[in-house]
Write a protein that holds these residues in place. Structure first.
Motif, PDB file in Angstrom:
ATOM      1  N   VAL A   1     -15.239   2.883   2.867  1.00  0.00           N
ATOM      2  CA  VAL A   1     -14.739   2.767   4.240  1.00  0.00           C
ATOM      3  C   VAL A   1     -14.734   1.303   4.679  1.00  0.00           C
ATOM      4  CG1 VAL A   1     -15.130   3.443   6.634  1.00  0.00           C
ATOM      5  CG2 VAL A   1     -15.510   5.083   4.798  1.00  0.00           C
ATOM      6  N   TYR A   2     -15.763   0.582   4.312  1.00  0.00           N
ATOM      7  CA  TYR A   2     -15.849  -0.853   4.629  1.00  0.00           C
ATOM      8  C   TYR A   2     -14.648  -1.596   4.040  1.00  0.00           C
ATOM      9  CZ  TYR A   2     -17.665  -5.652   4.260  1.00  0.00           C
ATOM     10  OH  TYR A   2     -17.845  -7.005   4.342  1.00  0.00           O
ATOM     11  N   THR A   3     -14.299  -1.269   2.801  1.00  0.00           N
ATOM     12  CA  THR A   3     -13.195  -1.934   2.118  1.00  0.00           C
ATOM     13  C   THR A   3     -11.853  -1.596   2.752  1.00  0.00           C
ATOM     14  OG1 THR A   3     -14.407  -1.941   0.023  1.00  0.00           O
ATOM     15  CG2 THR A   3     -12.020  -2.176  -0.102  1.00  0.00           C
ATOM     16  N   LEU A   4     -11.602  -0.305   2.972  1.00  0.00           N
ATOM     17  CA  LEU A   4     -10.316   0.111   3.528  1.00  0.00           C
ATOM     18  C   LEU A   4     -10.148  -0.324   4.981  1.00  0.00           C
ATOM     19  CD1 LEU A   4     -10.046   3.705   1.990  1.00  0.00           C
ATOM     20  CD2 LEU A   4      -8.956   1.598   1.194  1.00  0.00           C
ATOM     21  N   GLY A   5     -11.255  -0.468   5.692  1.00  0.00           N
ATOM     22  CA  GLY A   5     -11.181  -0.853   7.099  1.00  0.00           C
ATOM     23  C   GLY A   5     -10.922  -2.326   7.325  1.00  0.00           C
ATOM     24  N   THR A   6     -11.170  -3.168   6.300  1.00  0.00           N
ATOM     25  CA  THR A   6     -11.009  -4.609   6.504  1.00  0.00           C
ATOM     26  C   THR A   6      -9.565  -5.008   6.795  1.00  0.00           C
ATOM     27  OG1 THR A   6     -10.833  -4.922   4.102  1.00  0.00           O
ATOM     28  CG2 THR A   6     -12.997  -5.275   5.108  1.00  0.00           C
ATOM     29  N   VAL A   7      -8.596  -4.301   6.207  1.00  0.00           N
ATOM     30  CA  VAL A   7      -7.198  -4.706   6.381  1.00  0.00           C
ATOM     31  C   VAL A   7      -6.708  -4.480   7.816  1.00  0.00           C
ATOM     32  CG1 VAL A   7      -4.821  -4.265   5.683  1.00  0.00           C
ATOM     33  CG2 VAL A   7      -6.604  -4.475   3.961  1.00  0.00           C
ATOM     34  N   PRO A   8      -6.748  -3.240   8.346  1.00  0.00           N
ATOM     35  CA  PRO A   8      -6.263  -3.078   9.725  1.00  0.00           C
ATOM     36  C   PRO A   8      -7.081  -3.869  10.737  1.00  0.00           C
ATOM     37  CG  PRO A   8      -7.339  -1.062   8.946  1.00  0.00           C
ATOM     38  CD  PRO A   8      -7.151  -1.949   7.759  1.00  0.00           C
ATOM     39  N   LEU A   9      -8.390  -3.968  10.515  1.00  0.00           N
ATOM     40  CA  LEU A   9      -9.215  -4.710  11.462  1.00  0.00           C
ATOM     41  C   LEU A   9      -9.013  -6.216  11.321  1.00  0.00           C
ATOM     42  CD1 LEU A   9     -12.435  -2.524  11.260  1.00  0.00           C
ATOM     43  CD2 LEU A   9     -10.812  -2.661  13.149  1.00  0.00           C
TER      44      LEU A   9
END
Length: 467
Positions: free
Chosen positions: A72-80
């Motif tokens: 989740v940390y990895t996938l969340g970095t792009v939109p955030l």
């Protein structure tokens, strides 16, 4: 949504002394946030051996829980990260701190593996947005000439937080059955205070520090890097996919991402399992408190030494060789491969401690230089996005599944299929899993950094031309 980055507040201090003082204040807040970030993340790791026994799950599931956070940390970095390039970064930081702090505190209520899995996923959402936004924010308060050193000092907060997470998790978990829950309550609450302080920070103008230095000395940036005339300027695209494509065409960005993929695998596997490894009776048989203190102390003290060494070396060498920041990273990883292998195979505790101290120092040399290099070779309007895409690819193909892979391998090497871990005898299983995966990863990461450092000179020139 507008593609134009927000302008700094009208009351932004113009006086050099006041600006410098306020930059140090911002650094202090961001340092404390970084410390808390890693403390909240690694409280679970310090207590994992005790939690696993109490909630009846295996060593492979310890790895799954570590991966749940990282996915989740990895996938969340792009939109955030994209959000941070289009909004006030200090607000993104504040919101993300509040989310992860609440998630940490709520972990205390978990009663089974599934509940822990979900709480770790929510923690990943909060922490995903902080780092891209925070890195870009710091880069606009500190100029390119100082950036590697400042990023290294900032990274020291992560190592201190990791140490505190290991120690608090290990010590509190060993008090009485169920006491591990209090560790999550105590570490979750301070984040809400830091979230409020972050919200009240001033938002700097994009590229503010470099522009200010250029005004004081028009030749300062050119003299610092000796890059000569730029071959071309990087054009900042307007669409998200075009932005990512533009970033990935920067050779130094590609080198940094590839290098970190292999290095992050090693770092992710070891930070997830080191305290647990030390507690196994067939290796060192420490208590949860002892393992937390020793593993946390080694990583923090040796890691901070490596961070400071990496920042100073890369900034000094950067005056002579523009690719020094990438080169220093590669050398640290390559030399760290044999010292790591020796630390894993030895049965002597003093030799293990010596080798792991050296390894922890070498493996943390990369932090400041690689972060600064990522910020150096991209236009200021894409700095948070650059961190986001770098983190996405490096974590996704690096450490996201590293704890799960090592955990499954350790479980596979157990001929009793789980009894070893249940009886605190999984040390040799974990030892073999780490040995066949981590030293090769460090060798590959080192070679990529050393060979790829030659491209930074032209990429740096292109980034400056884009401004």
């Amino acid at each position: 949504m507008s593609d134009v980055a927000p302008i700094a507040n009208a009351d932004m201090p113009l006086d050099t002394t006041k600006s410098s003082r306020y930059a140090r204040y911002v650094f202090l807040i961001m340092f404390l946030i970084n410390l808390l970030n890693y403390m909240d993340r690694f409280v679970f790791t310090g207590a994992a051996n005790v939690i696993g026994k109490e909630l009846h799950f295996g060593i492979d599931q310890v790895g799954f829980l570590a991966s749940a956070f990282l996915i989740v940390y990895t996938l969340g970095t792009v939109p955030l990260g994209i959000w941070a390039d289009r909004a006030k970064r200090k607000n993104v930081v504040a919101i993300c701190i509040a989310v992860w702090s609440i998630a940490t505190a709520l972990t205390a209520l978990a009663g089974n593996f599934l509940a822990l899995f979900l709480s770790r996923m929510i923690l990943g959402i909060g922490e995903a947005g902080y780092y891209p936004a925070g890195t870009a924010l710091m880069s606009d308060y500190f100029s390119r000439k100082k950036r590697a050193r400042v990023m290294s000092y900032w990274g020291a907060g992560a190592l201190i937080g990791l140490m505190l997470g290991y120690i608090i998790g290990g010590q509190v978990a060993g008090i009485f059955p169920g006491s591990w829950r209090w560790a999550f309550v105590f570490t979750g609450i301070p984040g809400l205070i830091l979230a409020w302080l972050s919200w009240r920070l001033r938002e700097p103008r994009r590229n503010q520090a470099d522009d200010a230095e250029l005004e004081l000395d028009p030749h300062s940036l050119a003299n610092a890097t000796e890059i000569g005339d730029p071959p071309h300027a990087i054009v900042v695209p307007k669409t998200i996919l075009a932005q990512f494509g533009s970033l990935l065409r920067i050779k130094t960005m590609a080198v940094l991402i590839l290098m970190q993929i292999f290095a992050f695998f090693v770092l992710g596997a070891n930070t997830s399992f080191l305290p647990l490894f030390l507690q196994q009776s067939d290796v060192y048989g420490m208590s949860s408190g002892e393992a937390g203190i020793i593993s946390g102390g080694i990583i923090a003290v040796a890691g901070i030494a490596g961070l400071l060494l990496g920042g100073v070396l890369s900034d000094l060498l950067n005056k002579r060789y523009p690719g020094a920041r990438v080169l220093v990273c590669g050398i640290g990883f390559l030399i760290g491969a044999p010292t790591y292998a020796l630390s894993v195979i030895t049965s002597s505790l003093p030799l293990f401690l010596l080798c792991f101290i050296v390894t922890a120092m070498l493996l943390n040399i990369y932090n400041g230089p690689s972060t600064a290099a990522t910020q150096d070779v991209v236009p200021s309007g894409l700095r948070a996005s650059a961190v986001a895409i770098s983190l996405l690819l490096a974590h996704l193909f690096g450490d996201t599944f590293a704890p799960s892979i090592v955990g499954v391998l350790a479980h596979t090497f157990d001929p009793t299929h789980g009894t070893h871990f249940a009886n605190n005898m999984a040390g040799h299983d974990l030892q073999l899993a780490l040995l066949i995966t981590c030293p090769p990863g460090l060798i590959i990461a080192g070679l990529i950094g050393i060979i790829g450092s030659r491209w930074m000179k032209s990429d740096l020139a292109s980034a400056e031309a884009a401004e």
